[in-house]
Write an enzyme that holds these catalytic residues in place. Structure first.
Site, short mmCIF file in Angstrom:
data_model
loop_
_atom_site.label_atom_id
_atom_site.label_comp_id
_atom_site.label_asym_id
_atom_site.label_seq_id
_atom_site.Cartn_x
_atom_site.Cartn_y
_atom_site.Cartn_z
N GLY A 130 7.24 10.21 -2.39
CA GLY A 130 6.64 11.24 -3.24
C GLY A 130 6.08 10.62 -4.50
O GLY A 130 6.81 10.48 -5.49
N SER A 132 1.98 10.66 -5.34
CA SER A 132 0.77 11.34 -5.79
C SER A 132 1.03 12.80 -6.16
O SER A 132 1.87 13.46 -5.55
CB SER A 132 -0.31 11.29 -4.70
OG SER A 132 -0.65 9.96 -4.42
N GLU A 248 4.85 -2.36 0.17
CA GLU A 248 3.84 -1.65 0.96
C GLU A 248 2.57 -2.48 1.14
O GLU A 248 1.90 -2.37 2.16
CB GLU A 248 3.50 -0.32 0.27
CG GLU A 248 2.49 0.52 1.01
CD GLU A 248 2.26 1.88 0.37
OE1 GLU A 248 1.36 2.59 0.82
OE2 GLU A 248 2.98 2.21 -0.59
N GLU A 370 -9.98 0.37 -6.59
CA GLU A 370 -10.11 0.22 -8.03
C GLU A 370 -8.78 -0.17 -8.68
O GLU A 370 -8.72 -1.02 -9.58
CB GLU A 370 -10.64 1.52 -8.65
CG GLU A 370 -12.08 1.86 -8.27
CD GLU A 370 -12.21 2.41 -6.85
OE1 GLU A 370 -13.35 2.46 -6.35
OE2 GLU A 370 -11.18 2.77 -6.24
#
Length: 383
Positions: A130, A132, A248, A370
């Site tokens: 959890g 975003s 990740e 980005e």
């Protein structure tokens, strides 16, 4: 400061794991078409994950005390590579195996480790992350979901979005604000272990353009969590979550998303007896780029094996890898379009259609391009 990545080979003892895991995958996926294999990342198959767990292919790097096999990063690389290259459905156990288990091992209490890690290793307990939130974009430090400590435990309120497989999972590790406001940025953030069956939680799957529902939005309405829901130290959430994101971004996950299409197209060229310069040159170019990215990913794995935290190296490989994954559908579509009278197998067409639609997401998951380039610039002292 970033140093040149030293290319290395996978040790023989880890390479030896490839044959048995490949045999299991081939038997389990016999007859599965390429367009289904292309959904590897979002393929939620609890039975397949349980099969992997029973065979000992989940939690390879965890200590045997917690149900793992006590192996190193190279062992996990080999198994992950085989799963993704074959297009196996990994979504059920994926996040727990890749990062949630490692986070609990590093920061959790002994009770948390004993409760959750063995079930993760058996392929019986599935996790989501959890992070975003609506309105936050990629600015993770601005999260507003809050948890306050009470005599009963923690009271959680807020919302998460783009949460992978939340509607199918058992637990979420949520980044929340336990003090201050979003203006405080990194200060006051903590991580909580959330049982997704707890009262007050509403989960709504998000249907994408393909009709898939692999993401969800999650609402917390004054959810009561037990006192031991906190992972690590209160207020250390930012440091912990950046470590989690390194798990990740540092594996081979970022180069194989278009593998099912690449293989289906290669078979198409063989079936049609192509010896033309253009498609053969393209096939050679894509194969060479894939081999280079794989070598870089193995080099990053060697840093993990040494106990290092290769934030910049992992970011570079992810940026390059997702660019490759996104280019494959476009380039293959251009090649097939250059011969409009040539018959195309329906399976190849379906695989190409799916990956063309989903490819823009490849550079979003795990951190946008980005964000990654900002990490790279900062590590290089350029910002």
């Amino acid at each position: 400061m970033f140093d040149t990545l030293a290319l290395t080979a996978i040790p023989e003892q880890d390479e030896a794991l490839r044959a048995p895991v490949r045999a299991l995958i081939e038997e389990a996926l016999a007859g599965v078409p390429a367009n289904a294999r292309a959904r590897s990342w979002i393929g939620f198959d609890a039975a397949f994950s349980k099969l992997l767990g029973e065979a000992g292919w989940i939690g390879l790097t965890l200590p045997e005390l917690y149900g793992g096999r006590g192996l190193g990063a190279f062992a996990r690389f080999v198994v992950t590579e085989e799963l993704l290259a074959a297009g196996a459905p990994v979504a059920a156990h994926w996040i727990a195996d890749r990062q949630s288990a490692a986070l609990i091992l590093h920061y959790g209490t002994e009770a948390q480790r004993l409760e959750h890690l063995p079930r993760i290793c058996r392929g019986e307990s599935f996790f989501c992350i959890g992070m975003s939130e609506p309105g936050s974009g990629s600015d993770l430090a601005s999260v507003a979901t809050s948890a306050r400590r009470t005599d009963e435990g923690w009271r959680l309120s807020g919302q998460k979005i783009w949460t992978t497989q939340a509607h199918n999972d058992d637990y979420m590790i949520a980044l929340v604000r336990t003090s201050g406001t979003p203006k405080d940025r990194h200060v006051g953030l903590s991580q909580l272990l959330v049982d997704l069956r707890a009262p007050g939680i509403t989960i709504r799957p998000i249907t994408d353009l393909n009709g898939e529902e692999d993401f969800a939005e999650v609402f917390f309405d004054d959810v009561l969590l037990p006192p031991d829901a906190l992972i690590g130290q209160e207020g250390d959430g930012w440091q912990q979550v950046t470590t989690e994101l390194a798990f990740e971004r540092s594996g081979p996950e970022r180069i194989y998303s278009s593998m099912a299409l690449l293989e289906a197209w290669r078979r198409h060229l063989i079936r049609n007896g192509h010896r033309d310069a253009a498609p053969m040159t393209l096939l050679g170019s894509l194969t060479a780029e894939l081999a280079t990215l794989r070598a870089l990913s193995i080099a990053v794995t060697s840093l993990l094996e040494k106990g290092e935290s290769p934030a910049i190296e992992a970011s570079l490989v992810k940026d390059l890898g997702t660019s490759f994954e996104q280019a494959v559908p476009r380039l293959i579509a251009d090649d097939l379009g250059s011969r409009p009278d040539e018959p195309i197998d329906p399976e190849l067409r379906r695989t190409l259609t799916y990956l063309t639609q989903i490819a823009p997401s490849f550079s979003l998951r795990g951190g946008t391009r980005e964000i990654l380039r900002g990490i790279i610039a900062r590590e290089l002292g350029l910002r």
